[in-house]
Design an enzyme around this catalytic site. Sequence first.
Site, short mmCIF file in Angstrom:
data_model
loop_
_atom_site.label_atom_id
_atom_site.label_comp_id
_atom_site.label_asym_id
_atom_site.label_seq_id
_atom_site.Cartn_x
_atom_site.Cartn_y
_atom_site.Cartn_z
N GLU A 50 0.36 5.42 4.09
CA GLU A 50 -0.68 4.78 4.90
C GLU A 50 -1.35 5.78 5.84
O GLU A 50 -1.96 5.42 6.83
CB GLU A 50 -0.09 3.62 5.72
CG GLU A 50 0.88 4.01 6.80
CD GLU A 50 2.34 4.09 6.32
OE1 GLU A 50 3.23 4.06 7.17
OE2 GLU A 50 2.57 4.17 5.09
N ASP A 94 -3.10 7.21 10.91
CA ASP A 94 -2.00 6.41 10.39
C ASP A 94 -2.26 4.94 10.73
O ASP A 94 -2.59 4.62 11.88
CB ASP A 94 -0.67 6.87 11.01
CG ASP A 94 0.52 6.17 10.40
OD1 ASP A 94 0.97 6.60 9.34
OD2 ASP A 94 1.00 5.18 11.01
#
Length: 327
Positions: free
Chosen positions: A229, A185
């Site tokens: 993301e 992440d």
Amino acid sequence: MKTNFYKNQSLVLIVDDEPFIRTQLRLALERDGYQIAEARDGLEALILFQQLHPQIVLMDAIMPGMDGFECCIKLQSLDQGKYTPVLMITGLEDQESVDQAFDAGAIDYVTKPIHWPVLRQRVKRLIQQSQLQKQLEAANQELQRLVTIDGLTQVASRRRFEEYFSQEWQRMARDQLPLSLILCDVDYFKSYNDTYGHRAGDRCLQKVAQAIKDSVKRPADLVARYGGEEFAVILPKTEMQGAAILAEKICSVVRKLAIPHSNSQVSGYVTISAGVAADIPQPGSDFQDIISAADRALYQAKIEGRDRFQLSNKQSTYNFSIPRWGA
């Protein structure tokens, strides 16, 4: 062996041991503007076929040595052969011969004596059908590519991740081999978007995705965009130790991109956090468990300060991270 070529025309390969028949076929088809290649027997036809890649083959059924039926079967075994129609020309009209022609892979047949208008129409139709089939297959392949590749980052899509993970989970369960998963992440990505704008955010994700992809070397390993993301790396036949080494490398290469991030609470650059999980799948088990384990490890990496990776043992997370780089 005889050829007669003009640009931008479909190529017809005529295979017949009788020169008179080959000449008749050539003259009839040249009137319609086709390129012509001629072979005297099945063996010569196979050689010419692989050299010239014709759009259609007109094959005499009865020839000495390798007959048309055997030659047709061999053509179908070639990569290009499965897309190239074969029109069988035969003096035999019995049901057994017709069945044999189709069983050998012929698309259609005409009988001798040849009815020339019928032959010309069938050649035209079969070439058109073959071209349409190739176009349809190319379109389907492109559609499949679009479905399995994330449009922004050009790594595998979430759909492809799930398909591949399920496939490899079952394969590792069958072979009783380890499978590892890394979930990554981008740290403080919302803040990055708010600061630099969504276009810059897209470019950032593209660079991060490429960096992760470049870190993964084995063909069987898959990098996918898991969420906005978030990225995932599937590692078949990989134990926790090997996955940990790769996770550390991924964190390092993203850091070395040195993408400025003034609002990062870790450093002045874009970084990522990663969670790692590994298991030997059991037959009938659910791969969602290892995803949850990797997700818990990722959450722990964020709690521990981000810009790092954390290992999981499926049910609980190891309190393990390598000291980081002055964060």
